[in-house]
Motif scaffolding. Structure first.
Motif, PDB file in Angstrom:
ATOM      1  N   THR A 173      40.306  37.252   0.342  1.00  0.00           N
ATOM      2  CA  THR A 173      40.258  38.218  -0.764  1.00  0.00           C
ATOM      3  C   THR A 173      41.007  39.482  -0.376  1.00  0.00           C
ATOM      4  N   ARG A 174      41.991  39.850  -1.191  1.00  0.00           N
ATOM      5  CA  ARG A 174      42.783  41.054  -0.931  1.00  0.00           C
ATOM      6  C   ARG A 174      42.200  42.286  -1.618  1.00  0.00           C
TER       7      ARG A 174
ATOM      8  N   VAL B 124      46.730  49.127   2.794  1.00  0.00           N
ATOM      9  CA  VAL B 124      46.160  47.809   3.077  1.00  0.00           C
ATOM     10  C   VAL B 124      46.883  47.156   4.256  1.00  0.00           C
ATOM     11  N   SER B 125      48.191  47.427   4.385  1.00  0.00           N
ATOM     12  CA  SER B 125      48.996  46.807   5.437  1.00  0.00           C
ATOM     13  C   SER B 125      48.860  47.521   6.775  1.00  0.00           C
TER      14      SER B 125
ATOM     15  N   ARG C  91      39.469  44.771  10.329  1.00  0.00           N
ATOM     16  CA  ARG C  91      40.061  44.983   9.013  1.00  0.00           C
ATOM     17  C   ARG C  91      39.986  46.455   8.619  1.00  0.00           C
TER      18      ARG C  91
ATOM     19  N   VAL D 117      49.648  44.890  -4.149  1.00  0.00           N
ATOM     20  CA  VAL D 117      48.760  44.427  -3.074  1.00  0.00           C
ATOM     21  C   VAL D 117      48.483  42.934  -3.211  1.00  0.00           C
ATOM     22  N   LEU D 118      48.196  42.493  -4.419  1.00  0.00           N
ATOM     23  CA  LEU D 118      47.867  41.087  -4.642  1.00  0.00           C
ATOM     24  C   LEU D 118      49.065  40.172  -4.403  1.00  0.00           C
TER      25      LEU D 118
ATOM     26  N   GLU E 217      51.531  39.608   1.166  1.00  0.00           N
ATOM     27  CA  GLU E 217      50.687  39.047   2.222  1.00  0.00           C
ATOM     28  C   GLU E 217      50.648  39.966   3.439  1.00  0.00           C
TER      29      GLU E 217
ATOM     30  N   ASP F  28      45.834  42.767   6.515  1.00  0.00           N
ATOM     31  CA  ASP F  28      44.603  42.038   6.191  1.00  0.00           C
ATOM     32  C   ASP F  28      43.514  42.985   5.688  1.00  0.00           C
TER      33      ASP F  28
ATOM     34  N   LEU G  61      41.204  45.288   3.089  1.00  0.00           N
ATOM     35  CA  LEU G  61      40.524  44.976   1.837  1.00  0.00           C
ATOM     36  C   LEU G  61      40.563  46.198   0.925  1.00  0.00           C
TER      37      LEU G  61
ATOM     38  N   ASN H  84      43.431  35.753  -5.361  1.00  0.00           N
ATOM     39  CA  ASN H  84      43.017  36.479  -4.162  1.00  0.00           C
ATOM     40  C   ASN H  84      42.353  37.813  -4.500  1.00  0.00           C
TER      41      ASN H  84
END
Length: 339
Positions: free
Chosen positions: A19-20, A72-73, A81, A100-101, A104, A107, A109, A132
């Protein structure tokens, strides 16, 4: 992905690594905050930790739509995480969340909170359709939800409650999960270290009507067929900013209790026996009024009432017409049916 209500408890304990992003939204701001915090704490126990938690603002996103993906990255300085929190989001954030979605990278959230997003909202549609991503709707607590909250808060403190106390608490909590939890925690403090059982006197001493204007009064005016009182209570509700959906749902709960009691009466019980079977029990001081109003309603009339209330709620959410007008018309129609 649109999360079904029955799947929410499990997700509040564990959101999968695939799940992102998670969107938590709805009219009940307290419940939105509570669920978002539970999900966030799966990643970062301390939500104020600046090394593991990022909180970009809507202004930041407007200036740089890629900031959510960047956060997020990013690699957490402490390992593990990374949590990114976006609060009060709406359609203006849709493209930034989509980045974001679609990526990739990283990781982390992303946990997003939003208000009462309509089904047509681009952000809501994006999250409900993402493989995701998760979209969790937060609606006003039902009677069953409130009973579960009461049991949870009191149970964690080693307390129990009498049936009258539970009935009183269910009637006087609601509207906002955080306010309800705060009232129950105040009750726990009031009881102190002596433990034991919460009585109706304890509940009355600590817990006021957190529904602000007494949704009970509106519901009772409808089932009693009291048009004068209904108009007065509705006018007061609109003046204080009450919304239509909680009013409709509170009346639904009362009608459902009537329907359950009437069903038992149709099978041979008298009114007193049927009312005694209801859980949570009818508050002692309300029993006579409850049974008197119950005599006005047949099973068929109650079934029609539930249909009218469900239709009114759907109209409030989908037609674009003023919700207070839709609500008032439905309630006046039912009050006239009770006369």
């Amino acid at each position: 992905m649109k999360v079904k209500p029955r799947d929410i408890p499990a997700l509040l304990k564990s959101v999968g690594n695939g799940t992102r992003a998670v969107l938590v939204f709805g009219r009940d701001e307290g419940l939105v905050r509570e669920r978002a915090e539970k999900i966030g704490k799966q990643v970062a126990e301390d939500l104020s930790d600046p090394f593991q938690v990022a909180r970009p603002s809507l202004g930041d996103i407007k200036e740089s739509p890629s900031i959510l993906l960047d956060e997020v990255s990013a690699i957490s300085m402490l390992g593990g995480r990374r949590l990114v929190r976006l609060e009060g989001a709406g359609n203006e954030s849709t493209e930034a969340v989509k980045l974001v979605l679609d990526s990739e990278q990283g990781d982390g959230l992303l946990v997003i909170t939003g208000g009462d997003l309509k089904p047509t909202s681009s952000l809501r549609k994006l999250m409900e359709g993402a493989k995701n991503g998760l979209a969790i709707a937060c609606y006003e607590d039902s009677m069953q939800d409130l009973m579960g909250l009461i049991q949870s808060v009191l149970g964690d403190a080693g307390l129990s409650a009498t049936q009258d106390a539970v009935s009183y608490l269910v009637d006087n909590l609601g509207g906002d999960r955080m306010v309800s939890r705060g009232e129950l925690e105040k009750l726990v403090i009031y009881k102190g270290d002596e433990g034991g059982q919460i009585t109706i006197e304890d509940a009355k001493a600590c817990v006021g009507d957190t529904s602000a204007l007494g949704l009970n009064q509106i519901a009772e005016a409808v089932t009693a067929g009291n048009l004068v009182s209904l108009e007065k209570f509705l006018e007061r509700a609109w003046t204080e900013g009450h919304s239509a959906i909680p009013i409709l749902r509170h009346l639904q709960m009362r009608i459902m209790r009537f329907h359950l009691a009437r069903g038992m009466m149709d099978q041979g019980m008298n009114a007193a026996e049927a009312v005694n079977k209801l859980r949570p029990p009818v508050f002692f001081g309300e029993r006579d009024r409850f049974m008197g109003e119950l005599s006005r309603w047949t099973s068929r009339k109650l079934e029609m009432a539930l249909e009218i209330l469900l239709e009114a709620e759907l109209d409030c959410k989908t037609t674009g017409n003023p919700a207070d007008v839709i609500c008032a018309r439905a309630l006046l129609r039912l009050a006239k049916a009770a006369r």
